[in-house]
Design a protein around this motif. Structure first.
Motif, PDB file in Angstrom:
ATOM      1  N   GLY A 146       0.785  -1.222   0.000  1.00 38.33           N
ATOM      2  CA  GLY A 146       0.000   0.000   0.000  1.00 38.33           C
ATOM      3  C   GLY A 146       0.822   1.279   0.000  1.00 38.33           C
ATOM      4  N   LEU A 147       2.137   1.159  -0.122  1.00 37.43           N
ATOM      5  CA  LEU A 147       2.981   2.353  -0.059  1.00 37.43           C
ATOM      6  C   LEU A 147       2.780   3.268  -1.268  1.00 37.43           C
ATOM      7  N   GLY A 148       2.654   2.715  -2.447  1.00 36.87           N
ATOM      8  CA  GLY A 148       2.406   3.539  -3.628  1.00 36.87           C
ATOM      9  C   GLY A 148       1.132   4.336  -3.478  1.00 36.87           C
ATOM     10  N   ARG A 149       0.088   3.712  -2.963  1.00 39.04           N
ATOM     11  CA  ARG A 149      -1.187   4.392  -2.724  1.00 39.04           C
ATOM     12  C   ARG A 149      -1.010   5.501  -1.684  1.00 39.04           C
ATOM     13  N   ARG A 150      -0.274   5.213  -0.603  1.00 37.70           N
ATOM     14  CA  ARG A 150      -0.029   6.237   0.426  1.00 37.70           C
ATOM     15  C   ARG A 150       0.725   7.431  -0.141  1.00 37.70           C
ATOM     16  N   LEU A 151       1.730   7.174  -0.964  1.00 39.90           N
ATOM     17  CA  LEU A 151       2.480   8.266  -1.581  1.00 39.90           C
ATOM     18  C   LEU A 151       1.565   9.108  -2.465  1.00 39.90           C
ATOM     19  N   MET A 152       0.714   8.458  -3.237  1.00 38.82           N
ATOM     20  CA  MET A 152      -0.186   9.201  -4.124  1.00 38.82           C
ATOM     21  C   MET A 152      -1.218  10.000  -3.325  1.00 38.82           C
ATOM     22  N   ILE A 153      -1.756   9.435  -2.264  1.00 34.50           N
ATOM     23  CA  ILE A 153      -2.705  10.173  -1.421  1.00 34.50           C
ATOM     24  C   ILE A 153      -2.025  11.399  -0.831  1.00 34.50           C
ATOM     25  N   GLU A 154      -0.811  11.229  -0.344  1.00 36.38           N
ATOM     26  CA  GLU A 154      -0.082  12.352   0.270  1.00 36.38           C
ATOM     27  C   GLU A 154       0.218  13.443  -0.759  1.00 36.38           C
ATOM     28  N   VAL A 155       0.624  13.061  -1.961  1.00 35.44           N
ATOM     29  CA  VAL A 155       0.940  14.073  -2.972  1.00 35.44           C
ATOM     30  C   VAL A 155      -0.338  14.769  -3.445  1.00 35.44           C
ATOM     31  N   GLU A 156      -1.448  14.041  -3.511  1.00 30.75           N
ATOM     32  CA  GLU A 156      -2.721  14.665  -3.868  1.00 30.75           C
ATOM     33  C   GLU A 156      -3.170  15.633  -2.772  1.00 30.75           C
ATOM     34  N   ASP A 157      -2.992  15.252  -1.516  1.00 32.87           N
ATOM     35  CA  ASP A 157      -3.333  16.151  -0.404  1.00 32.87           C
ATOM     36  C   ASP A 157      -2.484  17.425  -0.449  1.00 32.87           C
ATOM     37  N   PHE A 158      -1.196  17.274  -0.739  1.00 37.13           N
ATOM     38  CA  PHE A 158      -0.335  18.452  -0.862  1.00 37.13           C
ATOM     39  C   PHE A 158      -0.830  19.344  -2.002  1.00 37.13           C
ATOM     40  N   ALA A 159      -1.182  18.723  -3.126  1.00 40.72           N
ATOM     41  CA  ALA A 159      -1.665  19.491  -4.283  1.00 40.72           C
ATOM     42  C   ALA A 159      -2.892  20.318  -3.905  1.00 40.72           C
TER      43      ALA A 159
END
Length: 157
Positions: free
Chosen positions: A96-109
């Protein structure tokens, strides 16, 4: 899918850890995509400044001192950002790390006022394609030169 214990932090894109992530990312591309060389992007990355706050970020995932993955974001124009260089270490895949990274980058965006994101990838990166399909990314028209990209996606935030 188990949740990864990794800690996600924003790093300077020229930091040793960020550069190590990028070397691993480009080595993966070279291994999976014919015609790509591990030095496809020079080290240091000429785009590094675009991944710095306040208009971008470079996220690194770690467990202790071990680097497990990364993803970056840059602002292309007001409201539009581009996600780049998602990489997860082979030993950390499937957690699930790829998903976590994408969620975090989307939240930053979202936090910097972006309302739409885009990204490109290559069809050889089947895990990435599956992740994007599962997390609301939609195919879109090409916005970069073709090689090495074969697939382009967009997502409204």
């Amino acid at each position: 899918m188990p949740q990864s214990p990794a800690r996600l932090t924003s790093d300077d894109p020229d930091s040793p850890d960020a550069r190590a992530c990028l070397r691993a990312y480009f080595a993966l591309l070279a291994d999976r995509i014919p015609g790509i060389d591990p030095t496809h992007v020079p080290d240091p990355d000429p785009e590094a400044a675009s991944f710095r706050a306040p208009h971008g970020t470079f996220l690194v995932a770690r467990a202790g001192a071990t680097i497990l993955g990364c993803v970056s974001l840059k602002t292309v124009e007001p409201g539009l950002g581009e996600v780049k260089r998602l990489w997860v270490a082979p030993e950390s895949r499937g957690q699930g790390l790829g998903r976590r990274l994408m969620i975090e980058v989307e939240d930053f965006a979202r936090s910097i006022g972006l309302t739409q994101l885009r990204l490109d990838t290559n069809s050889a990166l089947t895990e990435a394609l599956a992740l994007y399909a599962k997390t609301g990314w939609e195919p879109t028209a090409p916005f970069t030169r073709a090689f090495p990209a074969t697939d382009w996606f967009a997502k409204r935030l």
